[in-house]
Design a protein around this motif. Structure first.
Motif, PDB file in Angstrom:
ATOM      1  N   SER A  28       0.389  -1.078   0.387  1.00 26.18           N
ATOM      2  CA  SER A  28       0.237   0.172  -0.032  1.00 26.18           C
ATOM      3  C   SER A  28       0.873   1.667   0.307  1.00 26.18           C
ATOM      4  CB  SER A  28      -1.122   0.228   0.907  1.00 26.18           C
ATOM      5  OG  SER A  28      -0.587   0.406   2.260  1.00 26.18           O
ATOM      6  N   PHE A  29       0.236   2.297  -0.991  1.00 26.76           N
ATOM      7  CA  PHE A  29       1.105   4.040  -0.537  1.00 26.76           C
ATOM      8  C   PHE A  29       0.183   4.312   0.602  1.00 26.76           C
ATOM      9  CE2 PHE A  29       1.978   1.573  -4.457  1.00 26.76           C
ATOM     10  CZ  PHE A  29       3.725   1.888  -3.870  1.00 26.76           C
ATOM     11  N   LEU A  30       0.883   5.490   0.886  1.00 24.22           N
ATOM     12  CA  LEU A  30       0.319   6.629   2.119  1.00 24.22           C
ATOM     13  C   LEU A  30       0.471   7.832   2.011  1.00 24.22           C
ATOM     14  CD1 LEU A  30      -1.188   6.108   4.793  1.00 24.22           C
ATOM     15  CD2 LEU A  30       0.659   6.683   6.011  1.00 24.22           C
ATOM     16  N   THR A  31      -1.018   7.760   0.868  1.00 25.96           N
ATOM     17  CA  THR A  31      -1.215   9.245  -0.005  1.00 25.96           C
ATOM     18  C   THR A  31      -1.368  10.522   1.221  1.00 25.96           C
ATOM     19  OG1 THR A  31      -2.862   8.843  -0.580  1.00 25.96           O
ATOM     20  CG2 THR A  31      -1.693   8.251  -1.922  1.00 25.96           C
ATOM     21  N   LYS A  32      -1.516  12.163   0.450  1.00 27.43           N
ATOM     22  CA  LYS A  32      -2.232  12.351   1.736  1.00 27.43           C
ATOM     23  C   LYS A  32      -4.213  12.595   1.712  1.00 27.43           C
ATOM     24  CE  LYS A  32      -1.933  16.224  -1.929  1.00 27.43           C
ATOM     25  NZ  LYS A  32      -1.887  17.917  -2.427  1.00 27.43           N
ATOM     26  N   TRP A  33      -4.482  11.312   0.594  1.00 24.36           N
ATOM     27  CA  TRP A  33      -5.977  11.564   0.245  1.00 24.36           C
ATOM     28  C   TRP A  33      -5.936  10.269   1.411  1.00 24.36           C
ATOM     29  CZ3 TRP A  33      -3.181  12.852  -3.639  1.00 24.36           C
ATOM     30  CH2 TRP A  33      -3.752  13.686  -4.402  1.00 24.36           C
ATOM     31  N   GLY A  79      -2.859  -2.727 -10.636  1.00 23.69           N
ATOM     32  CA  GLY A  79      -1.407  -3.041  -9.541  1.00 23.69           C
ATOM     33  C   GLY A  79      -0.459  -3.955 -10.270  1.00 23.69           C
ATOM     34  N   LYS A  80      -0.417  -4.018 -11.521  1.00 20.83           N
ATOM     35  CA  LYS A  80       0.813  -4.925 -12.020  1.00 20.83           C
ATOM     36  C   LYS A  80       1.686  -4.415 -11.518  1.00 20.83           C
ATOM     37  CE  LYS A  80      -0.049  -3.328 -16.674  1.00 20.83           C
ATOM     38  NZ  LYS A  80      -0.701  -2.240 -16.506  1.00 20.83           N
ATOM     39  N   THR A  81       2.099  -3.309 -11.292  1.00 22.04           N
ATOM     40  CA  THR A  81       3.650  -2.964 -11.876  1.00 22.04           C
ATOM     41  C   THR A  81       3.766  -2.599 -10.747  1.00 22.04           C
ATOM     42  OG1 THR A  81       3.621  -1.734 -13.987  1.00 22.04           O
ATOM     43  CG2 THR A  81       4.885  -0.786 -12.145  1.00 22.04           C
ATOM     44  N   VAL A  82       3.202  -2.788  -9.534  1.00 20.86           N
ATOM     45  CA  VAL A  82       3.292  -2.275  -8.098  1.00 20.86           C
ATOM     46  C   VAL A  82       3.385  -4.072  -7.324  1.00 20.86           C
ATOM     47  CG1 VAL A  82       2.536  -1.855  -5.993  1.00 20.86           C
ATOM     48  CG2 VAL A  82       2.129  -0.085  -7.182  1.00 20.86           C
ATOM     49  N   THR A  83       2.879  -5.258  -8.111  1.00 20.12           N
ATOM     50  CA  THR A  83       3.565  -6.349  -8.125  1.00 20.12           C
ATOM     51  C   THR A  83       4.788  -7.505  -8.583  1.00 20.12           C
ATOM     52  OG1 THR A  83       1.260  -6.945  -8.471  1.00 20.12           O
ATOM     53  CG2 THR A  83       2.923  -9.074  -8.243  1.00 20.12           C
ATOM     54  N   GLY A  84       5.044  -6.303  -9.226  1.00 22.16           N
ATOM     55  CA  GLY A  84       6.415  -6.579 -10.204  1.00 22.16           C
ATOM     56  C   GLY A  84       7.942  -5.628  -9.146  1.00 22.16           C
ATOM     57  N   PHE A  85       7.283  -4.865  -9.273  1.00 28.31           N
ATOM     58  CA  PHE A  85       8.473  -4.256  -8.231  1.00 28.31           C
ATOM     59  C   PHE A  85       8.504  -5.137  -6.913  1.00 28.31           C
ATOM     60  CE2 PHE A  85       9.545   0.475  -9.869  1.00 28.31           C
ATOM     61  CZ  PHE A  85       8.851  -0.301 -11.289  1.00 28.31           C
ATOM     62  N   SER A  86       7.699  -4.955  -6.010  1.00 29.41           N
ATOM     63  CA  SER A  86       6.987  -5.961  -3.969  1.00 29.41           C
ATOM     64  C   SER A  86       8.321  -7.039  -4.707  1.00 29.41           C
ATOM     65  CB  SER A  86       5.641  -6.128  -4.419  1.00 29.41           C
ATOM     66  OG  SER A  86       5.412  -5.074  -4.399  1.00 29.41           O
ATOM     67  N   GLY A 134      11.687  -5.400  -4.120  1.00 28.90           N
ATOM     68  CA  GLY A 134      12.140  -4.831  -3.460  1.00 28.90           C
ATOM     69  C   GLY A 134      12.313  -3.511  -3.897  1.00 28.90           C
ATOM     70  N   LEU A 135      11.693  -3.129  -4.792  1.00 24.61           N
ATOM     71  CA  LEU A 135      11.289  -1.438  -5.169  1.00 24.61           C
ATOM     72  C   LEU A 135      10.908  -0.919  -4.496  1.00 24.61           C
ATOM     73  CD1 LEU A 135      12.475  -2.846  -8.677  1.00 24.61           C
ATOM     74  CD2 LEU A 135      14.138  -1.671  -7.179  1.00 24.61           C
ATOM     75  N   ILE A 136       9.873  -1.021  -3.745  1.00 23.03           N
ATOM     76  CA  ILE A 136       8.717  -0.312  -3.043  1.00 23.03           C
ATOM     77  C   ILE A 136       9.258   0.905  -2.371  1.00 23.03           C
ATOM     78  CG2 ILE A 136       6.937  -0.648  -1.775  1.00 23.03           C
ATOM     79  CD1 ILE A 136       6.344  -1.944  -4.133  1.00 23.03           C
ATOM     80  N   ASP A 137       9.734   1.746  -2.395  1.00 23.11           N
ATOM     81  CA  ASP A 137      10.387   3.194  -1.220  1.00 23.11           C
ATOM     82  C   ASP A 137       9.566   3.257  -0.822  1.00 23.11           C
ATOM     83  OD1 ASP A 137      12.607   2.657  -1.969  1.00 23.11           O
ATOM     84  OD2 ASP A 137      12.161   3.970  -4.347  1.00 23.11           O
ATOM     85  N   PRO A 138       8.888   4.155   0.746  1.00 23.03           N
ATOM     86  CA  PRO A 138       8.163   4.676   1.095  1.00 23.03           C
ATOM     87  C   PRO A 138       8.417   6.325  -0.017  1.00 23.03           C
ATOM     88  CG  PRO A 138      10.102   4.767   2.888  1.00 23.03           C
ATOM     89  CD  PRO A 138      10.405   3.933   1.365  1.00 23.03           C
ATOM     90  N   PRO A 139       6.189   6.516   0.146  1.00 23.34           N
ATOM     91  CA  PRO A 139       5.236   6.233   0.876  1.00 23.34           C
ATOM     92  C   PRO A 139       4.984   4.679   1.048  1.00 23.34           C
ATOM     93  CG  PRO A 139       4.265   7.795  -0.494  1.00 23.34           C
ATOM     94  CD  PRO A 139       5.984   7.801  -0.967  1.00 23.34           C
ATOM     95  N   GLY A 140       5.436   3.811   0.264  1.00 27.50           N
ATOM     96  CA  GLY A 140       4.774   2.490  -0.523  1.00 27.50           C
ATOM     97  C   GLY A 140       5.529   1.478   0.540  1.00 27.50           C
ATOM     98  N   ARG A 141       4.793   0.424   1.185  1.00 24.43           N
ATOM     99  CA  ARG A 141       5.203  -0.938   1.909  1.00 24.43           C
ATOM    100  C   ARG A 141       4.572  -1.439   1.579  1.00 24.43           C
ATOM    101  NH1 ARG A 141       4.502  -1.839   7.700  1.00 24.43           N
ATOM    102  NH2 ARG A 141       2.707  -0.337   7.955  1.00 24.43           N
ATOM    103  N   PRO A 176     -12.095   1.823 -11.035  1.00 26.88           N
ATOM    104  CA  PRO A 176     -12.305   2.505 -10.489  1.00 26.88           C
ATOM    105  C   PRO A 176     -11.512   3.119  -9.390  1.00 26.88           C
ATOM    106  CG  PRO A 176     -13.193   0.618  -9.375  1.00 26.88           C
ATOM    107  CD  PRO A 176     -12.810  -0.154 -10.679  1.00 26.88           C
ATOM    108  N   SER A 177     -11.473   4.183  -8.349  1.00 28.71           N
ATOM    109  CA  SER A 177      -9.851   5.065  -8.071  1.00 28.71           C
ATOM    110  C   SER A 177     -10.233   4.058  -7.120  1.00 28.71           C
ATOM    111  CB  SER A 177     -10.327   6.155  -7.516  1.00 28.71           C
ATOM    112  OG  SER A 177      -9.501   6.812  -6.609  1.00 28.71           O
ATOM    113  N   LEU A 178      -8.220   3.467  -6.640  1.00 29.33           N
ATOM    114  CA  LEU A 178      -8.168   2.721  -5.788  1.00 29.33           C
ATOM    115  C   LEU A 178      -8.294   4.000  -4.330  1.00 29.33           C
ATOM    116  CD1 LEU A 178      -5.112   1.298  -6.852  1.00 29.33           C
ATOM    117  CD2 LEU A 178      -6.905   0.105  -6.795  1.00 29.33           C
ATOM    118  N   LEU A 179      -8.828   4.561  -4.659  1.00 32.85           N
ATOM    119  CA  LEU A 179      -8.816   5.657  -2.812  1.00 32.85           C
ATOM    120  C   LEU A 179     -10.582   5.125  -2.510  1.00 32.85           C
ATOM    121  CD1 LEU A 179      -7.685   9.261  -3.846  1.00 32.85           C
ATOM    122  CD2 LEU A 179      -6.722   7.921  -1.456  1.00 32.85           C
TER     123      LEU A 179
END
Lengths: 332, 324
Positions: free
Chosen positions: B13-18, B46-53, B56-63, B276-279
């Motif tokens: 997940s990513f922490l955003t200001k929203w 979320g396909k790219t974020v899966t690959g990055f995960s 280990g390429l997820i940087d803050p604000p993501g974790r 849909p928006s993930l937010l």
């Protein structure tokens, strides 16, 4: 057949990068720097009948977008003519030329770049018809509602800004803007390439609906052969600035004649092709700065003859309605 | 068959200001050695974020908030960065959509490739250079000896992507994650790269995860497919099962909307609405507002059913026996 709506006759378009100061100085010392010339479009001729949808396909750098821009009047041709309803556009007076330009509208690939982010979309859609006096000021509001509804947009959203819409809806806004000036001819340059698959189908359906309702004529420029196959009546295939094949859609997809068209169609990924052994066409697309002599495709062509290296093949009608530019058609 | 990678209940997940956005939500899949898994989805699925995960390429604000990523039975989640570095580039490699993201524009290709070899292996430069040369040859770059001395800008887009793939191959990784590597390329060039990639995977028994938005490319390349929608994996199985007999209404709608699956000139079957928006994802199935089969049951989180081994669908009303 009736007179074509748009006729492109022997159109060429060059882009020249003049030599800069450093090169001029180098030349003064005896270097031989020349201006770089790209033949983006090289002697292209075709016609589009009223109500017809013509697909224009090719890979990057083949000149398909430049053709679109020349036809739209955004760029002037370096040579040749563009004729609208049988009249050379370049010879028209300024008022008539403006009318022709209004009848021809263009829709671009990126709906994020082609809309003014600071303008409410109702303004974006209504500005051109108001400016050109197509609609009376008191009717403008109702007219904009009408155009928006036709493009599948909620008229209540017209006070919103582009950033409040998704990609697919923005593309609907671009289409509404183009339709607002009551065009007869739409040039769509990769109009669905930036959209997600599920949204792409919605926009393609909108194009087809508008065609049926408004009797629009389209030049549909795309690298996506599946999209072009679905939408077009006829397809033009370009390679490095030249037309290599032009044929009715079904015939082209059933039996392409030009070796490049054959290779291109064979490479199209299809959902029905499973774990296929890809047997790719060899080589790279050459630089348009320095295209190979003769037929531009000969270095990659599996059937190249000695003649192909020296002589560019002319685009000839090889069967009714089917045109191809290949020397192989001369050898029985 | 030897399992190279197993992802279990991954949640990133990513922490955003929203608010917090769960880009990858409860995703599980596995890849065997020599197998090609296609991950298909639209933008924001979320396909790219899966690959990055995985890398280990997820940087803050993501974790990575939960789940396990088992690479050859070792969990990569929470691995310290110095340990992860031993894997990254050596045993797990990544190919990005834009090769200029991988290549340094001001260094020659040989410098970059040799540096990558030396980063993980203590060999002399001659051997490193030899390996760089061989890798370029493997991906079909003509006259690799001369090309080693070129800069990235002297290559065309397709050739650059080959260099990026060659770099991924330098250490003969057990797993390659490729994120839309042919999306920016022309059709004939894409065909050439798919051909090389398919050959390399089968020959070297490398597991490959091919992330793409293009069902047709995946159809021709992959052994198995996983379909993602709004952060969740909605369906997976063998290419033939998923594409010929889709069980999730989204997969079925996606396949049905392809122009080649429609009669020419007729309106395309379309999925109504938009992604849909993930937010502000509401509870229950994220697809239900666009789904023709949705009913009250879809307000609950949809159950995952496993109709056959390796086949999985996350839907309250799966299409039985496929068909669309």
């Amino acid at each position: 057949m009736t007179a074509p709506l748009i006729e492109v006759r022997n159109v060429s378009r060059l882009f020249v990068k003049p030599i800069d100061l450093a090169q001029q100085i180098a030349n003064a010392f005896g270097a031989h720097q020349r201006p770089e010339i790209v033949h983006a479009v090289d002697d292209v001729s075709f016609a589009i009948a009223e109500g017809e949808v013509v697909g224009l396909v090719g890979e990057s750098g083949c000149g398909k977008s430049t053709v679109g821009r020349v036809v739209a009047g955004v760029l002037d041709p370096s040579a040749g003519q563009v004729r609208f309803r049988g009249r050379d556009v370049a010879e028209l007076g300024s008022e008539e030329r403006r009318q022709v330009k209004l009848k021809t509208q263009m829709i671009f690939q990126d709906p994020f770049a082609s809309l003014n982010p600071r303008m409410r979309i109702g303004m974006t859609i209504g500005e051109a018809p108001r400016h050109h006096g197509l609609v009376a000021a008191e009717e403008l509001d109702a007219y904009v509602d009408d155009v928006m509804a036709r493009c599948g947009l909620e008229p209540g959203f017209k006070r919103r800004y582009p950033h409040q819409f998704s990609g697919g809806q923005r593309q609907r806004i671009s289409i509404a803007r183009a339709l607002a000036v009551k065009p007869e001819f739409l040039i769509c340059d990769e109009a669905v390439a930036a959209l997600d698959v599920s949204i792409q189908a919605q926009i393609l359906n909108l194009f087809m609906k508008l065609r049926a309702e408004l009797r629009l004529t389209y030049l549909f420029i795309s690298h996506d052969l599946g999209v072009v196959e679905h939408l077009s009546d006829r397809v033009i295939v370009m390679y490095l600035g030249r037309i290599v094949e032009m044929a009715p859609t079904e015939e082209l997809f059933r039996r392409p004649v030009h070796p490049y068209a054959q290779a291109l169609l064979a490479e199209v990924p299809r959902i029905s092709k499973r774990r296929s052994r890809f047997a790719p066409v060899k080589g790279e697309i050459p630089s348009p700065l320095n295209p190979p002599p003769g037929c531009h495709f000969h270095p990659r062509c599996p059937h190249a003859l000695p003649r192909c290296r020296v002589e560019a093949p002319a685009l000839r009608e090889i069967a009714p309605g089917r045109w191809a530019a290949c020397h192989l058609n001369d050898t029985p | 068959m030897a399992e190279t990678l197993r992802v279990e209940n991954l949640r990133t997940s990513f922490l955003t200001k929203w608010g917090e956005v769960t880009a990858v939500d409860d995703v599980s899949f596995s890849v065997d050695a020599g197998e090609i898994l296609g991950i298909v989805g639209e933008s924001g699925s979320g396909k790219t974020v899966t690959g990055f995960s995985i890398l280990g390429l997820i940087d803050p604000p993501g974790r990575i908030k939960g789940g396990r990523i088992l690479f050859q039975d070792e969990d990569l989640v929470g691995l310290p960065e110095n340990r992860m570095r031993e894997y990254r580039g050596k045993r797990i490699a990544m190919v990005f959509q834009d090769p200029m993201m991988t290549l340094n524009p001001v260094l020659r290709i040989d410098t970059q490739l040799i540096e990558s070899v030396l980063a993980h292996d203590k060999v002399d430069r001659v051997t490193a250079r030899q390996r760089a040369r061989d890798a370029l040859g493997q991906v079909g770059i003509p006259s690799p000896d001369e090309r080693l001395a070129s800069y990235p800008h002297q290559f065309s887009g397709g050739m650059r992507q080959r260099v990026a793939i060659a770099m991924a191959l330098l250490h003969r990784p057990a797993l390659i994650v490729a994120d839309e590597p042919t999306t920016a390329l022309d059709v004939t060039i894409q065909g050439q790269i798919l051909f090389e990639v398919q050959k390399l995977c089968k020959e070297s028994r490398t597991a490959l995860i091919w992330i793409s938005h293009d069902l047709s490319v995946v159809a021709g390349l992959a052994d198995r497919v996983a379909v993602m929608y709004a952060g969740k994996l909605v369906e997976q199985g063998s290419v033939d099962d998923v594409l010929d007999r889709p069980m999730h209404p989204y997969t079925s709608g996606l396949i049905g909307s392809l122009p080649s699956n429609n009669i020419r000139g007729q309106p395309l079957r379309q999925i109504p609405g938009m992604t849909p928006s993930l937010l502000n994802l509401s509870a229950g199935c994220a697809f239900r507002t666009r789904c023709p089969r949705a009913d009250a049951a879809c307000l609950e989180s949809p159950p995952v059913s496993v109709p056959a081994s390796g086949r999985e669908v996350r839907c309250a009303h799966p299409l039985v026996g496929g068909g669309s």
